[in-house]
Write an enzyme that holds these catalytic residues in place. Structure first.
Site, PDB file in Angstrom:
ATOM      1  N   ARG A   1      10.497  -0.932  -5.840  1.00  0.00           N
ATOM      2  CA  ARG A   1      11.718  -0.420  -6.468  1.00  0.00           C
ATOM      3  C   ARG A   1      12.709  -0.088  -5.352  1.00  0.00           C
ATOM      4  O   ARG A   1      12.307   0.388  -4.286  1.00  0.00           O
ATOM      5  CB  ARG A   1      11.426   0.860  -7.269  1.00  0.00           C
ATOM      6  CG  ARG A   1      10.726   0.618  -8.588  1.00  0.00           C
ATOM      7  CD  ARG A   1      11.644  -0.052  -9.625  1.00  0.00           C
ATOM      8  NE  ARG A   1      10.969  -0.288 -10.887  1.00  0.00           N
ATOM      9  CZ  ARG A   1      10.377  -1.435 -11.242  1.00  0.00           C
ATOM     10  NH1 ARG A   1      10.373  -2.456 -10.410  1.00  0.00           N
ATOM     11  NH2 ARG A   1       9.811  -1.558 -12.430  1.00  0.00           N
TER      12      ARG A   1
ATOM     13  N   HIS B   1      15.904  -9.345  -8.307  1.00  0.00           N
ATOM     14  CA  HIS B   1      14.777  -8.746  -9.055  1.00  0.00           C
ATOM     15  C   HIS B   1      14.048  -9.798  -9.902  1.00  0.00           C
ATOM     16  O   HIS B   1      13.987  -9.679 -11.126  1.00  0.00           O
ATOM     17  CB  HIS B   1      15.271  -7.591  -9.929  1.00  0.00           C
ATOM     18  CG  HIS B   1      14.176  -6.630 -10.306  1.00  0.00           C
ATOM     19  ND1 HIS B   1      14.388  -5.297 -10.482  1.00  0.00           N
ATOM     20  CD2 HIS B   1      12.845  -6.818 -10.543  1.00  0.00           C
ATOM     21  CE1 HIS B   1      13.247  -4.698 -10.812  1.00  0.00           C
ATOM     22  NE2 HIS B   1      12.294  -5.616 -10.862  1.00  0.00           N
TER      23      HIS B   1
ATOM     24  N   GLU C   1      20.863  -1.590  -8.934  1.00  0.00           N
ATOM     25  CA  GLU C   1      20.924  -2.951  -9.487  1.00  0.00           C
ATOM     26  C   GLU C   1      21.817  -3.007 -10.714  1.00  0.00           C
ATOM     27  O   GLU C   1      21.803  -2.054 -11.499  1.00  0.00           O
ATOM     28  CB  GLU C   1      19.511  -3.412  -9.874  1.00  0.00           C
ATOM     29  CG  GLU C   1      18.606  -3.535  -8.686  1.00  0.00           C
ATOM     30  CD  GLU C   1      17.162  -3.841  -9.085  1.00  0.00           C
ATOM     31  OE1 GLU C   1      16.913  -4.213 -10.241  1.00  0.00           O
ATOM     32  OE2 GLU C   1      16.293  -3.715  -8.222  1.00  0.00           O
TER      33      GLU C   1
HETATM   34  P1  NDP Z   1      -0.387   0.536  -9.107  1.00  0.00           P
HETATM   35  O1  NDP Z   1      -0.202   1.784  -9.864  1.00  0.00           O
HETATM   36  O2  NDP Z   1      -1.624  -0.259  -9.290  1.00  0.00           O
HETATM   37  O3  NDP Z   1      -0.243   0.843  -7.519  1.00  0.00           O
HETATM   38  C1  NDP Z   1       0.676   1.732  -7.005  1.00  0.00           C
HETATM   39  C2  NDP Z   1       0.333   1.995  -5.538  1.00  0.00           C
HETATM   40  O4  NDP Z   1       1.337   2.874  -4.993  1.00  0.00           O
HETATM   41  C3  NDP Z   1      -1.002   2.688  -5.330  1.00  0.00           C
HETATM   42  O5  NDP Z   1      -1.657   2.140  -4.206  1.00  0.00           O
HETATM   43  C4  NDP Z   1      -0.613   4.142  -5.065  1.00  0.00           C
HETATM   44  O6  NDP Z   1      -1.603   4.783  -4.294  1.00  0.00           O
HETATM   45  C5  NDP Z   1       0.689   3.926  -4.299  1.00  0.00           C
HETATM   46  N1  NDP Z   1       1.544   5.109  -4.311  1.00  0.00           N
HETATM   47  C6  NDP Z   1       2.021   5.772  -5.397  1.00  0.00           C
HETATM   48  N2  NDP Z   1       2.727   6.841  -5.005  1.00  0.00           N
HETATM   49  C7  NDP Z   1       2.699   6.858  -3.646  1.00  0.00           C
HETATM   50  C8  NDP Z   1       3.241   7.720  -2.659  1.00  0.00           C
HETATM   51  N3  NDP Z   1       3.962   8.805  -3.006  1.00  0.00           N
HETATM   52  N4  NDP Z   1       3.032   7.423  -1.355  1.00  0.00           N
HETATM   53  C9  NDP Z   1       2.317   6.348  -1.010  1.00  0.00           C
HETATM   54  N5  NDP Z   1       1.776   5.489  -1.900  1.00  0.00           N
HETATM   55  C10 NDP Z   1       1.959   5.756  -3.207  1.00  0.00           C
HETATM   56  O7  NDP Z   1       0.898  -0.341  -9.419  1.00  0.00           O
HETATM   57  P2  NDP Z   1       1.103  -1.933  -9.328  1.00  0.00           P
HETATM   58  O8  NDP Z   1       0.496  -2.434  -8.058  1.00  0.00           O
HETATM   59  O9  NDP Z   1       0.720  -2.585 -10.602  1.00  0.00           O
HETATM   60  O10 NDP Z   1       2.722  -1.990  -9.234  1.00  0.00           O
HETATM   61  C11 NDP Z   1       3.394  -1.318  -8.188  1.00  0.00           C
HETATM   62  C12 NDP Z   1       4.877  -1.246  -8.474  1.00  0.00           C
HETATM   63  O11 NDP Z   1       5.468  -2.523  -8.292  1.00  0.00           O
HETATM   64  C13 NDP Z   1       5.269  -0.882  -9.918  1.00  0.00           C
HETATM   65  O12 NDP Z   1       5.234   0.526 -10.115  1.00  0.00           O
HETATM   66  C14 NDP Z   1       6.656  -1.457 -10.056  1.00  0.00           C
HETATM   67  O13 NDP Z   1       7.639  -0.475  -9.814  1.00  0.00           O
HETATM   68  C15 NDP Z   1       6.719  -2.540  -8.965  1.00  0.00           C
HETATM   69  N6  NDP Z   1       6.911  -3.860  -9.556  1.00  0.00           N
HETATM   70  C16 NDP Z   1       8.012  -4.607  -9.192  1.00  0.00           C
HETATM   71  C17 NDP Z   1       8.229  -5.850  -9.758  1.00  0.00           C
HETATM   72  C18 NDP Z   1       9.417  -6.669  -9.369  1.00  0.00           C
HETATM   73  O14 NDP Z   1       9.888  -7.441 -10.197  1.00  0.00           O
HETATM   74  N7  NDP Z   1       9.912  -6.585  -8.136  1.00  0.00           N
HETATM   75  C19 NDP Z   1       7.333  -6.401 -10.779  1.00  0.00           C
HETATM   76  C20 NDP Z   1       6.186  -5.567 -11.042  1.00  0.00           C
HETATM   77  C21 NDP Z   1       6.001  -4.344 -10.456  1.00  0.00           C
HETATM   78  P3  NDP Z   1      -1.855   6.386  -4.348  1.00  0.00           P
HETATM   79  O15 NDP Z   1      -1.679   6.800  -5.780  1.00  0.00           O
HETATM   80  O16 NDP Z   1      -3.222   6.563  -3.784  1.00  0.00           O
HETATM   81  O17 NDP Z   1      -0.801   6.969  -3.448  1.00  0.00           O
END
Ligand code: NDP
Length: 314
Positions: free
Chosen positions: A231, A278, A260
């Protein structure tokens, strides 16, 4: 009587048509005065569909007192007030996993393009500059160090793809992931210092806002590349623009932006950044799978009382 379903986002037309066959569907954007429509009809709706780009906030939820289920087109929940929904016992469905491949593919596409200069080289050929001499040498991707900010569903898929490129992988997240061989780096600054490519694939929202700031970019350094497929909010965009303009990092590949579809004009003028609108999940195959999950979440909720893919509690 069919269940009343309100669409508050922008959905693929084929999904809207499919939903309209099974539900009594109203689309908020089609109403002359959406606020007045909600005030008059909000109490009718038991189900809501939205997209990750639009989400649903607490004010919208308050206008829908009989709501039982939300089905979100996308995996990102940063614009869905999951906490407010769950506090009222409203189920929240989303579309995890089906888009992992396409987002991982675009992450690699952006790494290759940013480092090898593919888009810039294409512009070079079209301008006729090749007639004056060769394109400048680029940076090798295979074998380079890959630092992942986030190792969730998509982060893992990117990490798995790295074996074909023989790239060593480390990752940063709040908690180490069990059962994976990749090295967890508790400090984002240390990960940025180590990495040649820093790929951002965390969740969005307040907890990750400006996680990648000027300090992290300086740790990545003048030979490092930043890729963002998560994001726009995760990166301090003005700091990134400055770092790219000053060549304090080598380059960037961006699929997402803070405001965006507005992209900072300063980025348009730079040749060391690749800009995508995006599109990481935007293939026919993946968008179909996402649409199917949005539909199946609703069907499963009303038939069996549970979602196929339920969002975790915030
Ligand atoms: P997941 O929930 O499986 O993974 C999220 C990851 O982010 C975890 O490893 C989590 O680890 C980490 N994370 C969350 N908060 C923090 C933090 N404060 N500091 C460090 N790491 C953090 O999500 P997905 O892999 O399925 O998707 C990830 C993101 O990708 C979505 O939320 C979406 O916003 C984005 N996305 C973008 C798309 C695009 O079109 N460009 C399409 C699809 C998704 P932990 O909780 O241990 O910190």
């Amino acid at each position: 009587m069919r269940t009343r379903l309100i669409n508050v986002g922008r959905l693929p037309p084929a999904l809207e048509a499919r939903l309209a066959q099974s539900y009594d569907l109203s689309t908020l954007a089609d109403q002359a005065d959406p606020a007045a429509y909600l005030a008059a009809h909000g109490g009718e709706f038991e189900a809501l569909v939205t997209s990750a780009a639009t989400g649903v906030d607490a004010a919208m939820l308050a206008a829908l007192p009989r709501l039982r289920v939300i089905s979100n087109f996308g995996v990102g929940l940063d614009k869905v007030d999951v906490a407010a929904a769950h506090a009222r016992g409203i189920a929240v469905g989303y579309t995890p996993d089906v888009l992992n491949d396409c987002v991982a593919d675009i992450a690699f596409g952006l790494m290759l393009d940013a480092a090898r200069g593919m888009s810039a080289a294409d512009r070079f050929v079209r301008r006729g500059d090749w007639l004056q001499g060769p394109f400048p040498l680029a940076r090798k991707v295979s074998g380079a160090r890959l630092g992942l900010v986030g190792l969730g569903r998509i982060g893992r898929t990117i990490a798995q793809r790295s074996t074909g490129f023989e790239m060593p992988v480390r990752y940063h997240s709040r908690r180490p992931v069990d059962g994976v061989a990749w090295v967890h780096e508790p400090s984002l600054l240390e990960l940025a210092r180590w990495a040649d490519f820093l790929v951002v694939i965390t969740a969005g929202g307040p907890a990750t806002r400006h996680l990648v700031n000027a300090e992290v970019l300086d740790a990545l350094g003048p030979d490092g590349f930043l890729i963002n497929v998560a994001r726009g909010s995760v990166i301090d965009e003005p700091a990134l623009v400055q770092a790219l303009a000053d060549r304090r990092i080598a380059g960037a590949g961006l699929d997402v932006f803070e405001d965006e579809p507005r992209v900072p004009a300063a980025l348009m003028a730079l040749d060391n950044v690749v800009l995508l609108p995006h599109i990481a999940s935007a293939t026919r195959e993946t968008r179909q799978a996402m649409a199917d999950r949005v539909f199946d979440n609703l069907q499963s909720f009303f038939a069996e009382g549970r979602l196929v893919s339920a969002a975790p509690s915030a």
